[in-house]
Write an enzyme that holds these catalytic residues in place. Structure first.
Site, PDB file in Angstrom:
ATOM      1  N   GLY A   1      -2.082   4.303  -9.478  1.00  0.00           N
ATOM      2  CA  GLY A   1      -1.263   5.392  -8.970  1.00  0.00           C
ATOM      3  C   GLY A   1      -0.993   6.392 -10.075  1.00  0.00           C
ATOM      4  O   GLY A   1      -1.743   6.469 -11.056  1.00  0.00           O
TER       5      GLY A   1
ATOM      6  N   ALA B   1       3.488   8.773 -13.763  1.00  0.00           N
ATOM      7  CA  ALA B   1       4.954   8.687 -13.720  1.00  0.00           C
ATOM      8  C   ALA B   1       5.386   7.347 -13.115  1.00  0.00           C
ATOM      9  O   ALA B   1       6.248   6.642 -13.671  1.00  0.00           O
ATOM     10  CB  ALA B   1       5.513   9.846 -12.891  1.00  0.00           C
TER      11      ALA B   1
ATOM     12  N   CYS C   1      -8.971  10.260  -9.085  1.00  0.00           N
ATOM     13  CA  CYS C   1      -8.475  10.223 -10.468  1.00  0.00           C
ATOM     14  C   CYS C   1      -9.529  10.728 -11.435  1.00  0.00           C
ATOM     15  O   CYS C   1      -9.204  11.209 -12.515  1.00  0.00           O
ATOM     16  CB  CYS C   1      -8.053   8.808 -10.833  1.00  0.00           C
ATOM     17  SG  CYS C   1      -9.371   7.625 -10.568  1.00  0.00           S
TER      18      CYS C   1
ATOM     19  N   PRO D   1       0.836  -1.212   0.000  1.00  0.00           N
ATOM     20  CA  PRO D   1       0.000   0.000   0.000  1.00  0.00           C
ATOM     21  C   PRO D   1       0.866   1.255   0.000  1.00  0.00           C
ATOM     22  O   PRO D   1       2.078   1.190   0.239  1.00  0.00           O
ATOM     23  CB  PRO D   1      -0.757  -0.122   1.323  1.00  0.00           C
ATOM     24  CG  PRO D   1       0.207  -0.828   2.228  1.00  0.00           C
ATOM     25  CD  PRO D   1       1.076  -1.721   1.367  1.00  0.00           C
TER      26      PRO D   1
ATOM     27  N   GLU E   1      -4.021   1.500 -13.656  1.00  0.00           N
ATOM     28  CA  GLU E   1      -5.032   2.561 -13.520  1.00  0.00           C
ATOM     29  C   GLU E   1      -4.303   3.812 -13.063  1.00  0.00           C
ATOM     30  O   GLU E   1      -3.881   3.907 -11.911  1.00  0.00           O
ATOM     31  CB  GLU E   1      -6.094   2.138 -12.501  1.00  0.00           C
ATOM     32  CG  GLU E   1      -6.848   0.874 -12.893  1.00  0.00           C
ATOM     33  CD  GLU E   1      -7.683   1.036 -14.145  1.00  0.00           C
ATOM     34  OE1 GLU E   1      -8.130   2.162 -14.426  1.00  0.00           O
ATOM     35  OE2 GLU E   1      -7.865   0.048 -14.863  1.00  0.00           O
TER      36      GLU E   1
ATOM     37  N   GLY F   1       3.534   4.674 -12.875  1.00  0.00           N
ATOM     38  CA  GLY F   1       3.039   3.620 -13.768  1.00  0.00           C
ATOM     39  C   GLY F   1       4.014   3.329 -14.890  1.00  0.00           C
ATOM     40  O   GLY F   1       4.262   2.168 -15.246  1.00  0.00           O
TER      41      GLY F   1
HETATM   42  P1  NAD Z   1       2.051   7.263  -6.703  1.00  0.00           P
HETATM   43  O1  NAD Z   1       2.294   6.840  -8.103  1.00  0.00           O
HETATM   44  O2  NAD Z   1       2.947   8.254  -6.098  1.00  0.00           O
HETATM   45  O3  NAD Z   1       2.052   6.006  -5.735  1.00  0.00           O
HETATM   46  C1  NAD Z   1       1.204   4.900  -5.956  1.00  0.00           C
HETATM   47  C2  NAD Z   1       1.821   3.670  -5.317  1.00  0.00           C
HETATM   48  O4  NAD Z   1       3.021   3.356  -6.015  1.00  0.00           O
HETATM   49  C3  NAD Z   1       2.219   3.857  -3.857  1.00  0.00           C
HETATM   50  O5  NAD Z   1       1.942   2.678  -3.150  1.00  0.00           O
HETATM   51  C4  NAD Z   1       3.718   4.090  -3.935  1.00  0.00           C
HETATM   52  O6  NAD Z   1       4.369   3.724  -2.743  1.00  0.00           O
HETATM   53  C5  NAD Z   1       4.074   3.159  -5.083  1.00  0.00           C
HETATM   54  N1  NAD Z   1       5.333   3.481  -5.763  1.00  0.00           N
HETATM   55  C6  NAD Z   1       5.974   4.664  -5.830  1.00  0.00           C
HETATM   56  N2  NAD Z   1       7.110   4.541  -6.547  1.00  0.00           N
HETATM   57  C7  NAD Z   1       7.200   3.257  -6.955  1.00  0.00           C
HETATM   58  C8  NAD Z   1       8.121   2.521  -7.739  1.00  0.00           C
HETATM   59  N3  NAD Z   1       9.208   3.089  -8.255  1.00  0.00           N
HETATM   60  N4  NAD Z   1       7.880   1.216  -7.979  1.00  0.00           N
HETATM   61  C9  NAD Z   1       6.772   0.611  -7.479  1.00  0.00           C
HETATM   62  N5  NAD Z   1       5.863   1.263  -6.715  1.00  0.00           N
HETATM   63  C10 NAD Z   1       6.053   2.573  -6.472  1.00  0.00           C
HETATM   64  O7  NAD Z   1       0.521   7.757  -6.660  1.00  0.00           O
HETATM   65  P2  NAD Z   1      -0.267   8.343  -5.411  1.00  0.00           P
HETATM   66  O8  NAD Z   1       0.163   9.748  -5.218  1.00  0.00           O
HETATM   67  O9  NAD Z   1      -0.230   7.391  -4.277  1.00  0.00           O
HETATM   68  O10 NAD Z   1      -1.761   8.300  -5.967  1.00  0.00           O
HETATM   69  C11 NAD Z   1      -2.321   9.318  -6.702  1.00  0.00           C
HETATM   70  C12 NAD Z   1      -2.338   8.972  -8.172  1.00  0.00           C
HETATM   71  O11 NAD Z   1      -3.108   7.787  -8.392  1.00  0.00           O
HETATM   72  C13 NAD Z   1      -3.015  10.036  -8.998  1.00  0.00           C
HETATM   73  O12 NAD Z   1      -2.294  10.251 -10.173  1.00  0.00           O
HETATM   74  C14 NAD Z   1      -4.365   9.418  -9.317  1.00  0.00           C
HETATM   75  O13 NAD Z   1      -5.007   9.923 -10.458  1.00  0.00           O
HETATM   76  C15 NAD Z   1      -4.018   7.993  -9.458  1.00  0.00           C
HETATM   77  N6  NAD Z   1      -5.214   7.164  -9.294  1.00  0.00           N
HETATM   78  C16 NAD Z   1      -5.750   6.538 -10.388  1.00  0.00           C
HETATM   79  C17 NAD Z   1      -6.917   5.805 -10.255  1.00  0.00           C
HETATM   80  C18 NAD Z   1      -7.520   5.094 -11.421  1.00  0.00           C
HETATM   81  O14 NAD Z   1      -8.372   4.242 -11.202  1.00  0.00           O
HETATM   82  N7  NAD Z   1      -7.147   5.410 -12.649  1.00  0.00           N
HETATM   83  C19 NAD Z   1      -7.538   5.712  -9.010  1.00  0.00           C
HETATM   84  C20 NAD Z   1      -6.958   6.360  -7.925  1.00  0.00           C
HETATM   85  C21 NAD Z   1      -5.790   7.076  -8.075  1.00  0.00           C
END
Ligand code: NAD
Length: 478
Positions: free
Chosen positions: A225, A228, A279, A173, A245, A230
């Site tokens: 997430g 970037a 999102c 998470p 997503e 992703g």
């Molecule tokens: P984030 O990309 O910063 O982090 C998401 C997850 O990825 C976290 O658990 C983080 O610890 C992990 N993470 C970070 N760097 C990583 C790496 N190098 N390798 C693997 N995992 C890594 O995003 P956030 O700030 O937590 O969430 C907000 C983003 O999520 C927004 O852009 C939002 O639009 C998007 N989002 C999309 C949907 C959808 O269904 N399309 C739903 C909710 C949120």
């Protein structure tokens, strides 16, 4: 308690990790502690999931469905407790948190129902001596990485269909919502899941997240997430099936024939629910010149109705932003828009007088220009940026000139116009006459090809299918 990892059916700490205090965004108070795990803990979790895989995939679909229902019951029994922790750690109003936890119960029940009807096909063949059929089979060990904005329901969007389909899972998470992840895992563990079927590892995404997506011991990835992250994960997990997503940036389009009452109410909810940290938020709003001024006034009235404060209190409709990173981004996007000519009709800055500096005023901006970051990037805050348009063509042009393509909303009373938008908007989802946040569990949800909003669809049977291999069997008959 120092044990925030659940690996192979046991709560564990990590001697190679660090143990740090967690603070609430509401007032900065210490609310618990979590392990920032090492790659070693992630590797152990992968091994546990691998070991459990052969047994879990052989459990009958009906029995897996029963387990999903038991998990749903266990979460329902803790709905209030989970919602309170979700509010304390994430910052959303308690009513929103309670709804979210309720949806995660529904998510397990839905997976239990739908997995029973995950039917393959029999396929007619050119060769009269062949019989061909397809089966949905689990992919194996899933790496699931989730964000902080819906820290209960988004994990369940992968965990419920993933487990129901026979996969085992290692889940990481977001660090700023790890306590509620631990509490969710405790509820799930009460349902007698065999050891290793679901494993939780808390810590930094760049460490544990990176390990679980890239390690050859996982077979597939589910990620929600930012775009970037992703993209990084796509490279690190190259070759594995990936359900992604990612971010969104609208738009919402208010046409000159819109019902403005309805449009303002729905758009404001798209801007201010979860303080805009969704999102599918109404991130940018393209308003026809003929109705612009009236719509701006109605949006300001809606913003005035938002009650910003401690999200645990009755009557509060918007809490703080979740973390300093998102708060800084919202403030800088608003300042950038104003520097480029936009004017705040209401709000426009961090809100004073609250016990942390994560509160931001509900904001409506007019005169936003297309170069402004608030138009080009995802802002993720309680801001309604209005951009004037003069025609449908201009709406399509502005909608298309953006790297995101997740959800749009269009307000019109003309059915022909509505269908044109449905067919031509460059987004995976188009809502007519409703908030961009309209969502139900079973509806396919995801971004459009060619954009940075992700690949594949979560939601109901779509997630089940996405989290399975489609296996083809051929028989030769005499
Ligand atoms: P984030 O990309 O910063 O982090 C998401 C997850 O990825 C976290 O658990 C983080 O610890 C992990 N993470 C970070 N760097 C990583 C790496 N190098 N390798 C693997 N995992 C890594 O995003 P956030 O700030 O937590 O969430 C907000 C983003 O999520 C927004 O852009 C939002 O639009 C998007 N989002 C999309 C949907 C959808 O269904 N399309 C739903 C909710 C949120």
């Amino acid at each position: 308690m120092s044990e925030t990892n659940f690996i192979g059916g046991r709560w564990r700490g990590d001697a190679d990790g660090e143990f740090k205090t967690v603070h609430s965004p509401i007032d900065g108070s210490a609310i618990g502690a979590m392990t920032w795990s090492s790659r070693g803990a992630a590797t152990e979790a992968i091994a546990a999931a691998r070991q459990a895989q052969a047994g879990w995939r052989k459990v009958s679909v009906w029995d897996r469905a029963k387990t999903m229902r038991r998990i749903g019951e266990a979460i329902a029994g803790r709905q209030a407790e989970l919602a309170a922790l979700l509010t304390l750690e994430q910052g959303k109003p308690y009513a929103e948190a309670f709804f979210e936890v309720g949806k995660s119960v529904d998510g397990f029940n839905l997976a239990a129902d739908l997995v029973k009807y995950l039917e393959g096909n029999t396929i007619p063949t050119e060769d009269p001596g062949k019989r061909v059929m397809t089966f949905y089979r689990p992919r194996g060990v899933y790496a699931v990485v989730t964000p902080w904005n819906f820290p209960v329901n988004i994990p369940v969007e992968y965990i419920a269909p993933g487990l129901a389909a026979g996969n085992t899972i290692v889940w990481t998470p977001a660090p700023t919502t790890s306590l509620v992840a631990v509490a969710l895992m405790r509820a799930i563990a009460e349902a007698d899941l065999p050891p290793g079927v679901l494993n939780l590892v808390t810590g930094a995404g760049a460490v544990v997240g990176d390990e679980i997506v890239s390690n050859p011991g996982t077979d597939a990835v589910g990620f929600t997430g930012s775009a970037a992250t992703g993209k990084q994960i796509s490279l690190r997990a190259a070759g594995k099936p990936q359900l992604m997503e990612l971010g969104g940036n609208g738009p919402v389009v208010i046409l000159d024939d819109a019902d403005l009452d309805r449009a303002a109410r729905a758009t404001a909810s798209g801007c201010f629910v979860n303080a805009g940290q969704v999102c599918s938020s109404s991130e940018r709003i393209l308003v026809h010149r003929k109705v612009h001024d009236e719509f701006a006034e109605r949006m300001a009235a809606e913003a005035r109705g938002v009650v910003l404060g401690d999200p645990r209190k009755d009557g509060v409709t918007m809490g703080p932003l979740n973390n300093a990173g998102v708060a800084a981004k919202v403030a800088s996007h608003v300042a950038d828009a104003v520097r480029r000519g936009a004017s705040p009709v209401i709000g426009g800055k961090p809100a004073g007088g609250h016990p942390s500096d994560l509160y931001f005023e509900p904001t409506v901006l007019t005169g936003v220009t297309r170069e402004a970051l608030i138009n080009t990037e995802e802002t993720f805050g309680p801001v309604a940026p209005l951009i004037v348009i003069d025609s449908d063509e201009q709406a399509f042009e502005l909608a298309g000139d953006n790297r995101y393509g997740l959800v749009s909303s269009v307000f019109t009373q003309d059915i022909d116009r509505a269908f044109r938008y449905i067919e031509e908007m460059p987004t995976g989802i188009v809502n007519i006459n409703d908030t961009s946040n309209y969502w139900e569990l079973h509806i396919p949800f995801g971004g459009m090809s060619g954009k940075d909003s992700g690949t594949g669809r979560v939601g109901g049977r779509h997630a089940l299918m996405a989290m399975c291999d489609l296996k083809t069997a051929t028989f030769s008959v005499k």
